[in-house]
Design an enzyme around this catalytic site. Structure first.
Site, PDB file in Angstrom:
ATOM      1  N   SER A 124       4.695 -50.319 -85.316  1.00 31.53           N
ATOM      2  CA  SER A 124       3.039 -50.387 -84.964  1.00 31.53           C
ATOM      3  C   SER A 124       2.326 -51.654 -85.448  1.00 31.53           C
ATOM      4  O   SER A 124       3.149 -52.065 -86.830  1.00 31.53           O
ATOM      5  CB  SER A 124       2.930 -48.600 -85.688  1.00 31.53           C
ATOM      6  OG  SER A 124       1.655 -48.510 -86.215  1.00 31.53           O
ATOM      7  N   TYR A 148       3.879 -43.129 -93.553  1.00 34.24           N
ATOM      8  CA  TYR A 148       3.880 -43.426 -92.628  1.00 34.24           C
ATOM      9  C   TYR A 148       4.309 -44.757 -91.923  1.00 34.24           C
ATOM     10  O   TYR A 148       4.873 -44.926 -91.409  1.00 34.24           O
ATOM     11  CB  TYR A 148       2.749 -43.064 -91.289  1.00 34.24           C
ATOM     12  CG  TYR A 148       2.930 -43.463 -89.654  1.00 34.24           C
ATOM     13  CD1 TYR A 148       3.570 -43.408 -89.192  1.00 34.24           C
ATOM     14  CD2 TYR A 148       1.928 -44.372 -89.175  1.00 34.24           C
ATOM     15  CE1 TYR A 148       3.512 -43.685 -87.809  1.00 34.24           C
ATOM     16  CE2 TYR A 148       1.910 -44.981 -88.206  1.00 34.24           C
ATOM     17  CZ  TYR A 148       3.268 -44.315 -86.926  1.00 34.24           C
ATOM     18  OH  TYR A 148       3.083 -44.894 -86.123  1.00 34.24           O
ATOM     19  N   LYS A 152       7.915 -47.321 -91.211  1.00 30.66           N
ATOM     20  CA  LYS A 152       8.013 -48.323 -89.651  1.00 30.66           C
ATOM     21  C   LYS A 152       8.507 -49.025 -90.147  1.00 30.66           C
ATOM     22  O   LYS A 152       9.224 -50.462 -89.443  1.00 30.66           O
ATOM     23  CB  LYS A 152       6.417 -47.894 -88.861  1.00 30.66           C
ATOM     24  CG  LYS A 152       6.068 -47.436 -87.852  1.00 30.66           C
ATOM     25  CD  LYS A 152       7.034 -46.955 -86.864  1.00 30.66           C
ATOM     26  CE  LYS A 152       6.372 -45.722 -86.163  1.00 30.66           C
ATOM     27  NZ  LYS A 152       7.207 -45.278 -85.161  1.00 30.66           N
ATOM     28  N   LEU A 199     -10.049 -42.069 -83.015  1.00 29.86           N
ATOM     29  CA  LEU A 199     -10.930 -41.890 -82.392  1.00 29.86           C
ATOM     30  C   LEU A 199     -11.022 -41.356 -80.844  1.00 29.86           C
ATOM     31  O   LEU A 199     -12.106 -40.732 -80.584  1.00 29.86           O
ATOM     32  CB  LEU A 199     -11.590 -43.600 -82.412  1.00 29.86           C
ATOM     33  CG  LEU A 199     -12.977 -43.899 -81.507  1.00 29.86           C
ATOM     34  CD1 LEU A 199     -14.149 -42.952 -82.572  1.00 29.86           C
ATOM     35  CD2 LEU A 199     -13.025 -45.247 -81.554  1.00 29.86           C
ATOM     36  N   PRO A 294     -11.049 -43.596 -95.964  1.00 24.56           N
ATOM     37  CA  PRO A 294     -10.701 -44.669 -96.914  1.00 24.56           C
ATOM     38  C   PRO A 294      -8.938 -44.497 -95.832  1.00 24.56           C
ATOM     39  O   PRO A 294      -8.494 -44.558 -95.114  1.00 24.56           O
ATOM     40  CB  PRO A 294      -9.486 -43.572 -98.006  1.00 24.56           C
ATOM     41  CG  PRO A 294     -11.235 -42.386 -97.858  1.00 24.56           C
ATOM     42  CD  PRO A 294     -10.985 -42.694 -96.824  1.00 24.56           C
TER      43      PRO A 294
HETATM   44  P1  NAD Z   1       3.694 -38.317 -79.520  1.00 26.26           P
HETATM   45  O1  NAD Z   1       3.715 -37.070 -80.727  1.00 26.26           O
HETATM   46  O2  NAD Z   1       3.086 -38.493 -78.517  1.00 26.26           O
HETATM   47  O3  NAD Z   1       5.234 -38.473 -79.399  1.00 26.26           O
HETATM   48  C1  NAD Z   1       6.342 -38.747 -80.267  1.00 26.26           C
HETATM   49  C2  NAD Z   1       7.825 -37.530 -79.231  1.00 26.26           C
HETATM   50  O4  NAD Z   1       8.803 -37.515 -80.472  1.00 26.26           O
HETATM   51  C3  NAD Z   1       7.174 -36.432 -79.449  1.00 26.26           C
HETATM   52  O5  NAD Z   1       7.174 -35.647 -77.600  1.00 26.26           O
HETATM   53  C4  NAD Z   1       7.437 -35.418 -80.204  1.00 26.26           C
HETATM   54  O6  NAD Z   1       8.313 -34.328 -79.502  1.00 26.26           O
HETATM   55  C5  NAD Z   1       8.944 -36.494 -80.260  1.00 26.26           C
HETATM   56  N1  NAD Z   1       9.807 -36.060 -81.416  1.00 26.26           N
HETATM   57  C6  NAD Z   1       9.842 -36.607 -82.987  1.00 26.26           C
HETATM   58  N2  NAD Z   1      10.537 -36.425 -83.182  1.00 26.26           N
HETATM   59  C7  NAD Z   1      11.252 -36.368 -82.983  1.00 26.26           C
HETATM   60  C8  NAD Z   1      13.233 -36.390 -82.978  1.00 26.26           C
HETATM   61  N3  NAD Z   1      13.649 -36.288 -84.856  1.00 26.26           N
HETATM   62  N4  NAD Z   1      14.126 -35.711 -81.927  1.00 26.26           N
HETATM   63  C9  NAD Z   1      13.421 -35.462 -80.462  1.00 26.26           C
HETATM   64  N5  NAD Z   1      11.980 -35.825 -80.478  1.00 26.26           N
HETATM   65  C10 NAD Z   1      11.159 -36.313 -81.793  1.00 26.26           C
HETATM   66  O7  NAD Z   1       4.017 -39.972 -79.940  1.00 26.26           O
HETATM   67  P2  NAD Z   1       3.200 -40.796 -79.278  1.00 26.26           P
HETATM   68  O8  NAD Z   1       1.768 -41.168 -79.244  1.00 26.26           O
HETATM   69  O9  NAD Z   1       3.653 -41.019 -78.051  1.00 26.26           O
HETATM   70  O10 NAD Z   1       3.655 -42.511 -80.240  1.00 26.26           O
HETATM   71  C11 NAD Z   1       5.664 -42.541 -79.471  1.00 26.26           C
HETATM   72  C12 NAD Z   1       5.633 -44.129 -81.136  1.00 26.26           C
HETATM   73  O11 NAD Z   1       5.258 -44.434 -81.036  1.00 26.26           O
HETATM   74  C13 NAD Z   1       6.264 -43.255 -82.175  1.00 26.26           C
HETATM   75  O12 NAD Z   1       7.278 -43.297 -82.875  1.00 26.26           O
HETATM   76  C14 NAD Z   1       4.218 -43.587 -82.652  1.00 26.26           C
HETATM   77  O13 NAD Z   1       4.629 -43.973 -84.248  1.00 26.26           O
HETATM   78  C15 NAD Z   1       4.582 -44.293 -82.234  1.00 26.26           C
HETATM   79  N6  NAD Z   1       3.414 -45.854 -82.222  1.00 26.26           N
HETATM   80  C16 NAD Z   1       2.186 -44.868 -81.673  1.00 26.26           C
HETATM   81  C17 NAD Z   1       0.616 -45.018 -82.193  1.00 26.26           C
HETATM   82  C18 NAD Z   1      -0.338 -44.410 -81.720  1.00 26.26           C
HETATM   83  O14 NAD Z   1      -1.521 -44.683 -81.259  1.00 26.26           O
HETATM   84  N7  NAD Z   1       0.153 -43.476 -80.732  1.00 26.26           N
HETATM   85  C19 NAD Z   1       0.438 -46.419 -82.380  1.00 26.26           C
HETATM   86  C20 NAD Z   1       2.036 -47.209 -82.930  1.00 26.26           C
HETATM   87  C21 NAD Z   1       2.985 -46.610 -82.644  1.00 26.26           C
HETATM   88  C1  WQD Z   2      -9.920 -46.259 -84.798  1.00 27.16           C
HETATM   89  C2  WQD Z   2     -11.535 -46.653 -85.416  1.00 27.16           C
HETATM   90  C3  WQD Z   2     -12.209 -45.684 -87.463  1.00 27.16           C
HETATM   91  C4  WQD Z   2     -12.082 -41.103 -86.134  1.00 27.16           C
HETATM   92  C5  WQD Z   2      -4.273 -45.515 -86.076  1.00 27.16           C
HETATM   93  C6  WQD Z   2      -3.069 -45.374 -87.051  1.00 27.16           C
HETATM   94  C7  WQD Z   2      -2.454 -46.566 -86.808  1.00 27.16           C
HETATM   95  C8  WQD Z   2      -1.824 -46.115 -84.761  1.00 27.16           C
HETATM   96  C9  WQD Z   2      -2.775 -46.114 -84.210  1.00 27.16           C
HETATM   97  C10 WQD Z   2       0.375 -45.521 -84.927  1.00 27.16           C
HETATM   98  C11 WQD Z   2     -11.497 -46.938 -86.539  1.00 27.16           C
HETATM   99  C12 WQD Z   2     -12.695 -44.947 -86.378  1.00 27.16           C
HETATM  100  C13 WQD Z   2     -12.170 -42.590 -85.967  1.00 27.16           C
HETATM  101  C14 WQD Z   2     -13.525 -41.102 -86.146  1.00 27.16           C
HETATM  102  C15 WQD Z   2     -14.483 -43.263 -86.292  1.00 27.16           C
HETATM  103  N1  WQD Z   2      -1.193 -45.238 -85.061  1.00 27.16           N
HETATM  104  N2  WQD Z   2     -12.857 -43.458 -86.329  1.00 27.16           N
HETATM  105  N3  WQD Z   2     -14.169 -41.591 -86.326  1.00 27.16           N
HETATM  106  O1  WQD Z   2      -7.477 -46.252 -87.665  1.00 27.16           O
HETATM  107  O2  WQD Z   2      -6.509 -47.811 -86.461  1.00 27.16           O
HETATM  108  O3  WQD Z   2      -5.530 -46.247 -86.069  1.00 27.16           O
HETATM  109  O4  WQD Z   2      -3.829 -45.354 -85.177  1.00 27.16           O
HETATM  110  O5  WQD Z   2       1.362 -46.009 -85.575  1.00 27.16           O
HETATM  111  O6  WQD Z   2      -1.018 -46.466 -87.220  1.00 27.16           O
HETATM  112  O7  WQD Z   2      -3.931 -45.966 -88.636  1.00 27.16           O
HETATM  113  O8  WQD Z   2      -7.059 -45.090 -85.636  1.00 27.16           O
HETATM  114  O9  WQD Z   2      -8.784 -43.962 -83.653  1.00 27.16           O
HETATM  115  O10 WQD Z   2      -7.708 -43.169 -86.801  1.00 27.16           O
HETATM  116  O11 WQD Z   2      -9.365 -45.367 -85.492  1.00 27.16           O
HETATM  117  O12 WQD Z   2     -15.030 -43.328 -86.777  1.00 27.16           O
HETATM  118  O13 WQD Z   2     -13.536 -39.435 -86.312  1.00 27.16           O
HETATM  119  O14 WQD Z   2     -12.445 -45.251 -85.246  1.00 27.16           O
HETATM  120  O15 WQD Z   2     -12.901 -45.143 -88.638  1.00 27.16           O
HETATM  121  O16 WQD Z   2     -12.478 -47.368 -86.966  1.00 27.16           O
HETATM  122  P1  WQD Z   2      -6.676 -46.425 -86.340  1.00 27.16           P
HETATM  123  P2  WQD Z   2      -8.324 -44.621 -84.857  1.00 27.16           P
END
Ligand code: NAD
Ligand code: WQD
Length: 338
Positions: A124, A148, A152, A199, A294
């Site tokens: 991420s 978190y 990663k 968001l 924050p």
């Molecule tokens: P999500 O929660 O929708 O999907 C994760 C899946 O993993 C879920 O189906 C959950 O049931 C499963 N899971 C969690 N722990 C498990 C375990 N121990 N064993 C088996 N299954 C398990 O999340 P997502 O948004 O699809 O994200 C997928 C990956 O991408 C995650 O690792 C997340 O950290 C990473 N990621 C997501 C974002 C984002 O904003 N969505 C951004 C950057 C990175």
């Molecule tokens: C986006 C923008 C907020 C909600 C997060 C995780 C990051 C990654 C992606 C997994 C920012 C603003 C948000 C709201 C708002 N996930 N906002 N009102 O913080 O960039 O990233 O998700 O790896 O680790 O930190 O994403 O969608 O929360 O925020 O104004 O109700 O929207 O301040 O500028 P972020 P976000």
């Protein structure tokens, strides 16, 4: 190729299963459904017209995972499974370290035994913490600022150590920016539990009438309109990035663990996203500007040159597509998969 997809029922995983099937691969899903529903996979089958194996298992279950490897014989793994909510990780750090680190430790051990050494890991942009400068290049300093993000970063470090010791491993550490949107059919999409932290799902739920107003966290950032700027990426483009990463690993002539940003390279502010969503949905999004959240950076977007060079991948969809598809999903499924 048979590809084990941990977390394949989740938001990004379900979209990736569709693109894998389209490209002739067979996804073998392992998910314990702790943050997803089997219905998502039923709809992946419906959309693709294809069946594929699904195992209801916690990836930390070593014996269960061994059996799946023996039975399914995957050649590569995409490891999505993990917990991802930043605020929850601050309140429950051990649950996050246990789930995210132990699942990866067990997975790598079982892959090693099975002789499967191609891995795409969901990292991420959170590993960059508060950026000093944007766009963020993969060589920028790494300093996650919450449990978190640290989970990663620790996994990235573990996988880099693994490759040092076992150079035959081929690993892509994909650093996603802000995945949003949904499949263009409107049948699968993001279905967060409770009130969304992010968001786009928050805006979608305001538009559909599940939530009254959006709170915009901070209107005084050093950005063009004062609100936070992020690199929003369509989830289908992100899914395609995983298919390209698998192809790249399969063709690699030498091992390594390579971090690659997946973003569009474009930054958009909160107000721009609100306006784009209003245009896509023809609904007003009532909002108030409130104090900053924050830990939020003013601006965060990717340098995408490495993904283009190594994977031949570039995001194709803009924020109008992201909002259109998110709205189609939300308006057709106002309560998500239930
Ligand atoms: P999500 O929660 O929708 O999907 C994760 C899946 O993993 C879920 O189906 C959950 O049931 C499963 N899971 C969690 N722990 C498990 C375990 N121990 N064993 C088996 N299954 C398990 O999340 P997502 O948004 O699809 O994200 C997928 C990956 O991408 C995650 O690792 C997340 O950290 C990473 N990621 C997501 C974002 C984002 O904003 N969505 C951004 C950057 C990175
Ligand atoms: C986006 C923008 C907020 C909600 C997060 C995780 C990051 C990654 C992606 C997994 C920012 C603003 C948000 C709201 C708002 N996930 N906002 N009102 O913080 O960039 O990233 O998700 O790896 O680790 O930190 O994403 O969608 O929360 O925020 O104004 O109700 O929207 O301040 O500028 P972020 P976000």
């Amino acid at each position: 190729m048979r590809v084990l997809v941990t977390g394949g029922a989740g938001y990004i995983g379900s979209h990736t299963c569709i693109e894998l099937l389209k490209d002739g691969h067979v996804p073998v899903v392992v998910d314990n459904f702790c943050n997803s529903k089997p219905e998502a996979l039923r709809r992946v089958r419906e959309l693709s017209g294809q069946d594929f194996p699904v195992h209801d298992l916690d990836v930390r279950d070593r014996e269960g995972l061994r059996k799946i490897f023996l039975q399914e014989k995957p050649e590569a793994v995409i490891h999505f499974a993990g917990l991802k909510a930043v605020g929850e990780s601050v309140a429950q750090p051990w649950r996050y370290y246990d789930n995210n680190l132990v699942s990866t430790l067990v997975l790598v051990e079982v892959m090693q035994e099975a002789g499967c050494r191609q891995l795409v890991f969901s990292s991420s942009a959170t590993v960059y913490g508060m950026p000093d400068q944007v766009p963020l290049h993969e060589s920028a300093p790494l300093r996650a600022i919450n449990p978190y993000g640290r989970s990663k970063l620790m996994i990235e470090d573990m996988l880099r150590d693994l490759v040092q010791a076992e150079p035959s491993w081929r690993i892509a550490l994909l650093r996603y920016f802000n995945p949003v949107g949904a499949h263009e059919s409107g049948r699968i999409g993001e279905d967060p539990n409770g009130i969304p932290n992010n968001l786009m799902p928050f805006i979608s739920q305001v538009a559909v009438g599940r939530l009254p107003r959006l709170r915009i966290f901070g209107g005084d950032y050093d950005t063009p309109d004062g609100t936070g700027v992020r690199d929003y990426l369509h989830v289908v483009d992100l899914a395609l990035g995983h298919v390209r990463a698998l192809d790249w690993l399969a063709q690699a002539t030498q091992g390594g663990a390579t971090a690659i940003n997946l973003g569009t390279g474009q930054g958009h502010s909160v107000l721009e996203m609100v306006a784009a969503f209003e245009a896509a949905s023809a609904r007003a999004i009532p909002c108030d500007i409130v104090p900053r959240r924050p830990g939020d950076a003013a601006s965060c977007y990717a340098d995408t040159a490495l993904a283009e060079k190594l994977l031949g991948w570039k995001a194709q969809r803009g924020i109008a597509d992201m909002c259109r598809d998110a709205w189609r999903w939300q308006s057709q499924n106002p309560q998500g998969y239930v």
